[in-house]
Each structure stands twice: as C-alpha cells, then as structure tokens.
Design a protein around this motif. Structure first.
Motif, PDB file in Angstrom:
ATOM      1  N   ALA A  74     -10.915   2.601   3.798  1.00  0.00           N
ATOM      2  CA  ALA A  74      -9.842   3.132   3.830  1.00  0.00           C
ATOM      3  C   ALA A  74      -9.456   2.702   4.948  1.00  0.00           C
ATOM      4  O   ALA A  74      -9.735   2.848   6.478  1.00  0.00           O
ATOM      5  N   PRO A  75      -8.102   1.605   4.351  1.00  0.00           N
ATOM      6  CA  PRO A  75      -7.488   1.424   5.594  1.00  0.00           C
ATOM      7  C   PRO A  75      -6.788   2.096   6.337  1.00  0.00           C
ATOM      8  O   PRO A  75      -6.730   3.824   6.082  1.00  0.00           O
ATOM      9  N   GLN A  76      -6.246   2.278   7.354  1.00  0.00           N
ATOM     10  CA  GLN A  76      -5.702   2.841   8.406  1.00  0.00           C
ATOM     11  C   GLN A  76      -4.345   3.906   7.880  1.00  0.00           C
ATOM     12  O   GLN A  76      -3.526   3.266   7.445  1.00  0.00           O
ATOM     13  N   GLY A  77      -4.779   4.882   8.009  1.00  0.00           N
ATOM     14  CA  GLY A  77      -2.660   5.931   7.761  1.00  0.00           C
ATOM     15  C   GLY A  77      -3.269   6.677   6.683  1.00  0.00           C
ATOM     16  O   GLY A  77      -2.725   7.486   5.825  1.00  0.00           O
ATOM     17  N   LEU A  93      -5.380   0.846  -2.764  1.00  0.00           N
ATOM     18  CA  LEU A  93      -5.454   0.895  -1.503  1.00  0.00           C
ATOM     19  C   LEU A  93      -5.513  -0.069   0.034  1.00  0.00           C
ATOM     20  O   LEU A  93      -5.737  -0.725   0.505  1.00  0.00           O
ATOM     21  N   LYS A  94      -7.434  -0.386  -0.839  1.00  0.00           N
ATOM     22  CA  LYS A  94      -8.568  -1.091  -0.126  1.00  0.00           C
ATOM     23  C   LYS A  94      -8.015  -2.660  -0.302  1.00  0.00           C
ATOM     24  O   LYS A  94      -8.575  -3.158   0.506  1.00  0.00           O
ATOM     25  N   ARG A 146       0.809  -0.516   0.144  1.00  0.00           N
ATOM     26  CA  ARG A 146      -0.217   0.155  -0.218  1.00  0.00           C
ATOM     27  C   ARG A 146       1.103   1.203  -0.125  1.00  0.00           C
ATOM     28  O   ARG A 146       0.167   2.111  -0.861  1.00  0.00           O
ATOM     29  N   GLN A 147       1.635   1.527   0.460  1.00  0.00           N
ATOM     30  CA  GLN A 147       2.565   2.666   0.772  1.00  0.00           C
ATOM     31  C   GLN A 147       3.232   2.674  -0.538  1.00  0.00           C
ATOM     32  O   GLN A 147       3.277   3.304  -1.024  1.00  0.00           O
ATOM     33  N   GLU A 148       3.804   1.037  -0.956  1.00  0.00           N
ATOM     34  CA  GLU A 148       4.665   1.224  -2.714  1.00  0.00           C
ATOM     35  C   GLU A 148       3.674   2.452  -3.285  1.00  0.00           C
ATOM     36  O   GLU A 148       4.432   3.345  -4.797  1.00  0.00           O
ATOM     37  N   ILE A 149       2.856   1.646  -3.807  1.00  0.00           N
ATOM     38  CA  ILE A 149       1.262   2.036  -5.026  1.00  0.00           C
ATOM     39  C   ILE A 149       1.052   4.443  -4.296  1.00  0.00           C
ATOM     40  O   ILE A 149       0.582   4.939  -4.479  1.00  0.00           O
ATOM     41  N   ASP A 150       0.597   4.908  -2.868  1.00  0.00           N
ATOM     42  CA  ASP A 150       0.379   5.354  -2.395  1.00  0.00           C
ATOM     43  C   ASP A 150       1.420   7.181  -2.896  1.00  0.00           C
ATOM     44  O   ASP A 150       1.663   7.179  -3.262  1.00  0.00           O
ATOM     45  N   ASP A 205      -9.990   9.995   0.372  1.00  0.00           N
ATOM     46  CA  ASP A 205     -10.208  11.269  -1.292  1.00  0.00           C
ATOM     47  C   ASP A 205      -8.796  10.870  -1.345  1.00  0.00           C
ATOM     48  O   ASP A 205      -8.718  11.644  -2.628  1.00  0.00           O
ATOM     49  N   ASN A 206      -8.320   9.858  -1.572  1.00  0.00           N
ATOM     50  CA  ASN A 206      -6.421   9.307  -1.643  1.00  0.00           C
ATOM     51  C   ASN A 206      -7.023   9.186  -3.207  1.00  0.00           C
ATOM     52  O   ASN A 206      -7.483   8.480  -3.758  1.00  0.00           O
ATOM     53  N   PRO A 207      -6.455   9.593  -3.860  1.00  0.00           N
ATOM     54  CA  PRO A 207      -6.073   8.809  -5.448  1.00  0.00           C
ATOM     55  C   PRO A 207      -6.052   7.811  -5.308  1.00  0.00           C
ATOM     56  O   PRO A 207      -6.191   7.054  -6.546  1.00  0.00           O
ATOM     57  N   ALA A 208      -5.496   6.853  -5.254  1.00  0.00           N
ATOM     58  CA  ALA A 208      -5.379   5.814  -5.327  1.00  0.00           C
ATOM     59  C   ALA A 208      -6.677   4.656  -4.003  1.00  0.00           C
ATOM     60  O   ALA A 208      -5.960   3.352  -3.837  1.00  0.00           O
TER      61      ALA A 208
END
Length: 219
Positions: free
Chosen positions: A161-164, A175-176, A127-131, A168-171
C-alpha cells in the motif's frame, strides 16, 4: 480511415529500422505521416464536440514524432514502428489525463486513455480523489459498456500500500497503481475502413467519465 499504404510503410519499417532505408523511403514516410495527421484532425474535430476542453487542440500538439530518443534505451533502432497521438488540454506534454490513439500493423492498433506514470505529486492527488470518491469511481469503471470495451484498468502496481493508505482500503487495488490506463484494440482491417474515426470516438465517449474523474484531481 487509414490508407493501406500507411500500414504497409510501418510494417516495412519494422523490418528495416535503420537510417539508410528510412532516407530512401522518405516520400513514403511523408505520405504516411500526412495520412495519419488527417485521421488525427478528424479525431480532434469529433472530440471537441464530446469534450469542449479539447476545442483548441492542434494536430502538431497531439502527434508524437516517429524518431526515438535512444539515449537511455538498450534498443538503439532509431525509429518507432507505430504512429501515435495524445489528446488532452494543453497538448501531449501536459500533465493531465487524456485520450490516446496508436497505429501499428499486426493487430497492435488501439484507442486508449488515462494517465501514464505521473510525477509523485500528481499521482498523490489522483490517489486522494479515488480514495475520497471511491463509490463514484467504482460506478464509472463497473459500467457494462466500460467493461465490455476496456476490461479492467491497467498499470504497474506497487507491491504494498502507498504511504498513508491501509492494505484493507476498499480502493487499494487502484491506489497501488502508478498509472491508470485503459485501451481498446482495433484490427488492421478496421483501421482501413471509413468507420475507424467513428469507432475511436465511440471508445473515447465510453472513456470520458473516467478521464474527467481523473482530471478532477488537478482542479
């Protein structure tokens, strides 16, 4: 190519999924297993040229057993009605993104890949890499050939949305996801054609930037 007899065996197994029948048809199973493993070896040989990280992979490290683990399943039939293999550095049990092939009659065969239900710590890294690199990720999955061959990324999704991460995150749609996988199906007829392995390797080549992006999460 897969021999028609291999598809025939799997089709019969679906209708006779019990130990007595399986034991009576052990020779047919061994022939089907050998046939499938031959295809897997051809895939490994081709993949090693496309993705050098898979150069040392052995057939035994890629192919899944046909025997089911029924301890936690409501379906107590003892055998899988398909044959399958996964191709990733470290073998099929390694925690990384990889390639997958699934042979099952009735139009259920496919080549796919991605990362399936990783543990929480690994999923957090993905998720971090995608974000952090969503523009790059979006470019990979919006490639015309990628869409033509796979459509969209599949996987069970969280309801929120996952924690953190904010809604409205574009990804957020990605991320879900608890898994990120893609697949391309093959007809029974194609499975028995000499072009099968070539088509599988083409599918993996289209998928490779997606796999490499996911695996960068663990570097």
């Amino acid at each position: 190519m897969v021999q028609p007899s291999t598809l025939k065996f799997l089709k019969s197994l679906r209708s006779n999924n019990n130990k007595a029948w399986f034991d009576d048809h052990k020779e047919a199973y061994q022939a089907a297993k050998t046939d499938f493993e031959s295809v897997v070896q051809q895939i490994i040989d081709g993949l090693a040229k496309q993705d050098p990280s898979l150069g040392g992979l052995q057939v035994k490290d890629a192919v899944f057993r046909i025997y089911k683990d029924v301890r936690f399943s409501k379906d107590k039939t003892p055998y899988k009605v398909h044959m399958a293999a996964a191709f990733q550095p470290g073998g099929k049990k390694a925690m990384s993104a990889g390639y997958y092939v699934h042979l099952e009659p009735g139009g259920n065969s496919m080549a796919g890949g991605g990362i399936w239900m990783p543990p929480a710590a690994e999923l957090k890294k993905v998720r971090q890499e995608i974000d952090y690199n969503f523009d790059e990720f979006e470019k990979i999955i919006s490639n015309k050939e990628f869409i033509r061959r796979f459509g969209k990324i599949e996987g069970e999704a969280l309801k929120s949305a996952p924690q953190g991460y904010s809604a409205d995150n574009p990804a957020i749609a990605y991320l879900k996801l608890k898994s990120l996988v893609v697949s391309h199906s093959f007809s029974d007829d194609l499975c028995t054609q000499p072009s099968l392995v070539k088509e599988i390797l083409k599918t993996y080549a289209t998928m490779q930037p997606f796999i490499k992006f996911l695996n960068r999460s663990f570097e």
